[in-house]
Design a protein around this motif. Structure first.
Motif, PDB file in Angstrom:
ATOM      1  N   GLU A 104      30.965 -41.835 -30.622  1.00  0.00           N
ATOM      2  CA  GLU A 104      29.673 -42.062 -31.268  1.00  0.00           C
ATOM      3  C   GLU A 104      28.952 -43.239 -30.603  1.00  0.00           C
ATOM      4  O   GLU A 104      29.585 -44.075 -29.946  1.00  0.00           O
ATOM      5  CB  GLU A 104      29.871 -42.355 -32.753  1.00  0.00           C
ATOM      6  CG  GLU A 104      30.480 -41.209 -33.539  1.00  0.00           C
ATOM      7  CD  GLU A 104      30.635 -41.560 -35.009  1.00  0.00           C
ATOM      8  OE1 GLU A 104      29.765 -42.278 -35.539  1.00  0.00           O
ATOM      9  OE2 GLU A 104      31.645 -41.134 -35.609  1.00  0.00           O
ATOM     10  N   PRO A 105      27.633 -43.328 -30.775  1.00  0.00           N
ATOM     11  CA  PRO A 105      26.897 -44.478 -30.243  1.00  0.00           C
ATOM     12  C   PRO A 105      27.452 -45.792 -30.788  1.00  0.00           C
ATOM     13  O   PRO A 105      27.755 -45.899 -31.980  1.00  0.00           O
ATOM     14  CB  PRO A 105      25.467 -44.233 -30.737  1.00  0.00           C
ATOM     15  CG  PRO A 105      25.385 -42.756 -30.945  1.00  0.00           C
ATOM     16  CD  PRO A 105      26.743 -42.341 -31.422  1.00  0.00           C
ATOM     17  N   GLY A 106      27.616 -46.765 -29.925  1.00  0.00           N
ATOM     18  CA  GLY A 106      28.117 -48.065 -30.342  1.00  0.00           C
ATOM     19  C   GLY A 106      29.613 -48.145 -30.552  1.00  0.00           C
ATOM     20  O   GLY A 106      30.157 -49.233 -30.781  1.00  0.00           O
ATOM     21  N   GLU A 107      30.308 -47.021 -30.471  1.00  0.00           N
ATOM     22  CA  GLU A 107      31.747 -47.012 -30.691  1.00  0.00           C
ATOM     23  C   GLU A 107      32.483 -47.682 -29.528  1.00  0.00           C
ATOM     24  O   GLU A 107      32.085 -47.565 -28.364  1.00  0.00           O
ATOM     25  CB  GLU A 107      32.247 -45.580 -30.852  1.00  0.00           C
ATOM     26  CG  GLU A 107      33.735 -45.462 -31.167  1.00  0.00           C
ATOM     27  CD  GLU A 107      34.176 -44.027 -31.373  1.00  0.00           C
ATOM     28  OE1 GLU A 107      35.407 -43.779 -31.411  1.00  0.00           O
ATOM     29  OE2 GLU A 107      33.305 -43.137 -31.506  1.00  0.00           O
ATOM     30  N   ILE A 108      33.562 -48.391 -29.843  1.00  0.00           N
ATOM     31  CA  ILE A 108      34.402 -49.017 -28.826  1.00  0.00           C
ATOM     32  C   ILE A 108      35.539 -48.076 -28.478  1.00  0.00           C
ATOM     33  O   ILE A 108      36.298 -47.644 -29.356  1.00  0.00           O
ATOM     34  CB  ILE A 108      34.935 -50.376 -29.305  1.00  0.00           C
ATOM     35  CG1 ILE A 108      33.773 -51.348 -29.522  1.00  0.00           C
ATOM     36  CG2 ILE A 108      35.920 -50.953 -28.292  1.00  0.00           C
ATOM     37  CD1 ILE A 108      34.191 -52.694 -30.080  1.00  0.00           C
ATOM     38  N   VAL A 109      35.648 -47.748 -27.219  1.00  0.00           N
ATOM     39  CA  VAL A 109      36.590 -46.740 -26.740  1.00  0.00           C
ATOM     40  C   VAL A 109      37.695 -47.414 -25.925  1.00  0.00           C
ATOM     41  O   VAL A 109      37.434 -48.281 -25.091  1.00  0.00           O
ATOM     42  CB  VAL A 109      35.856 -45.703 -25.866  1.00  0.00           C
ATOM     43  CG1 VAL A 109      36.836 -44.683 -25.301  1.00  0.00           C
ATOM     44  CG2 VAL A 109      34.761 -45.012 -26.670  1.00  0.00           C
ATOM     45  N   ASP A 110      38.929 -47.007 -26.157  1.00  0.00           N
ATOM     46  CA  ASP A 110      40.066 -47.497 -25.371  1.00  0.00           C
ATOM     47  C   ASP A 110      40.237 -46.655 -24.106  1.00  0.00           C
ATOM     48  O   ASP A 110      40.154 -45.421 -24.169  1.00  0.00           O
ATOM     49  CB  ASP A 110      41.353 -47.432 -26.196  1.00  0.00           C
ATOM     50  CG  ASP A 110      41.364 -48.439 -27.327  1.00  0.00           C
ATOM     51  OD1 ASP A 110      41.209 -49.635 -27.050  1.00  0.00           O
ATOM     52  OD2 ASP A 110      41.528 -48.020 -28.487  1.00  0.00           O
ATOM     53  N   VAL A 173      41.754 -51.295 -20.971  1.00  0.00           N
ATOM     54  CA  VAL A 173      40.400 -51.856 -21.049  1.00  0.00           C
ATOM     55  C   VAL A 173      39.645 -51.197 -22.199  1.00  0.00           C
ATOM     56  O   VAL A 173      40.031 -50.125 -22.682  1.00  0.00           O
ATOM     57  CB  VAL A 173      39.623 -51.664 -19.730  1.00  0.00           C
ATOM     58  CG1 VAL A 173      40.330 -52.365 -18.584  1.00  0.00           C
ATOM     59  CG2 VAL A 173      39.432 -50.189 -19.406  1.00  0.00           C
ATOM     60  N   LYS A 174      38.596 -51.844 -22.637  1.00  0.00           N
ATOM     61  CA  LYS A 174      37.745 -51.308 -23.706  1.00  0.00           C
ATOM     62  C   LYS A 174      36.311 -51.196 -23.200  1.00  0.00           C
ATOM     63  O   LYS A 174      35.841 -52.023 -22.423  1.00  0.00           O
ATOM     64  CB  LYS A 174      37.791 -52.218 -24.937  1.00  0.00           C
ATOM     65  CG  LYS A 174      39.120 -52.169 -25.694  1.00  0.00           C
ATOM     66  CD  LYS A 174      39.086 -53.075 -26.916  1.00  0.00           C
ATOM     67  CE  LYS A 174      40.389 -53.024 -27.704  1.00  0.00           C
ATOM     68  NZ  LYS A 174      40.569 -51.730 -28.392  1.00  0.00           N
TER      69      LYS A 174
END
Length: 228
Positions: A104-110, A173-174
């Protein structure tokens, strides 16, 4: 007005003081650029502390380039001369990226950056993210807590290894997706370059690899402001 080489030219070109000043100004700029490029990626020195910017080969799959949005340069670690003995992906190792295929927009992804089937003790990487709008850099890479194995470059446009991180084969990383009001041309492409190094301080004996993964960014309640 005096001329240059009057005995050689029948119709010598007249050189004014203004022309001479312009010549030395241009010459000085070229000299500065030459030495800056030598420092930026000198084949005789290693980059264990972290790679120079824009060595991920980002955008090579797409010829629609725009210098306004395109990350500075699309060369790999091999192209710029830092590790140039072997062609891309000719070593025994396998370089991979693991990431979700949707967020989603703004989501932090691993993101997991990983080597396997490698028999060297030193490794490195650099990663960036671009959407399909002329390979524009999108999103922001973030520091992972107190992790000393990775670093953020160019205000979050890149993530890369640190000197301490060269002794391992995988990195965490994120990346944070752009906010909802930012128009994204899906899919977003993660482009990464991995390095298998012998740690001898030269450009020889190292192998360079590339990896690419895609992610779709879309809100739960629709796709307004986002391209499918």
């Amino acid at each position: 007005m005096k001329t240059l080489f009057p005995s050689v030219h029948k119709n010598p070109v007249k050189i004014t003081m203004f022309d001479s000043l312009n010549f030395w100004k241009i010459f000085s700029i070229l000299v500065v650029c030459f030495f800056a490029s030598s420092i930026y990626c000198n084949p005789s020195r290693a980059h264990s502390e972290g790679p120079p910017l824009a060595c991920v080969g980002a955008g090579e799959e797409n010829n629609n380039r725009n210098v306004r949005f395109y990350p500075p340069g699309n060369a790999t670690c091999g192209h710029v001369g830092c590790h140039n003995e072997y062609s891309m992906a000719t070593g025994k190792g396998k370089f991979m990226l693991f990431v979700l295929d949707k967020c989603e927009p703004g989501e932090i992804v691993d993101i997991l950056v990983s080597f396997k089937m490698t028999d060297t003790d030193y490794h490195g990487f650099q990663i960036t993210a671009q959407d399909m709008y002329f390979n524009r850099s999108v999103g922001t890479f973030l520091n992972v807590g107190n992790d000393a194995d990775t670093q953020i470059q160019a205000a979050g446009r890149y993530a890369a290894h640190t000197k301490k991180g060269t002794t391992q084969r995988y990195w965490h990383v994120k990346w944070q997706a752009p906010p909802p009001d930012f128009w994204v041309a899906n899919p977003v492409r993660f482009s990464a370059m991995g390095l298998e190094a012998n740690n001898d301080g030269t450009s020889k004996g190292d192998y360079v690899y590339g990896a690419t993964r895609y992610i779709i960014i879309e809100p739960k309640n629709g796709k307004e402001g986002y391209l499918p």
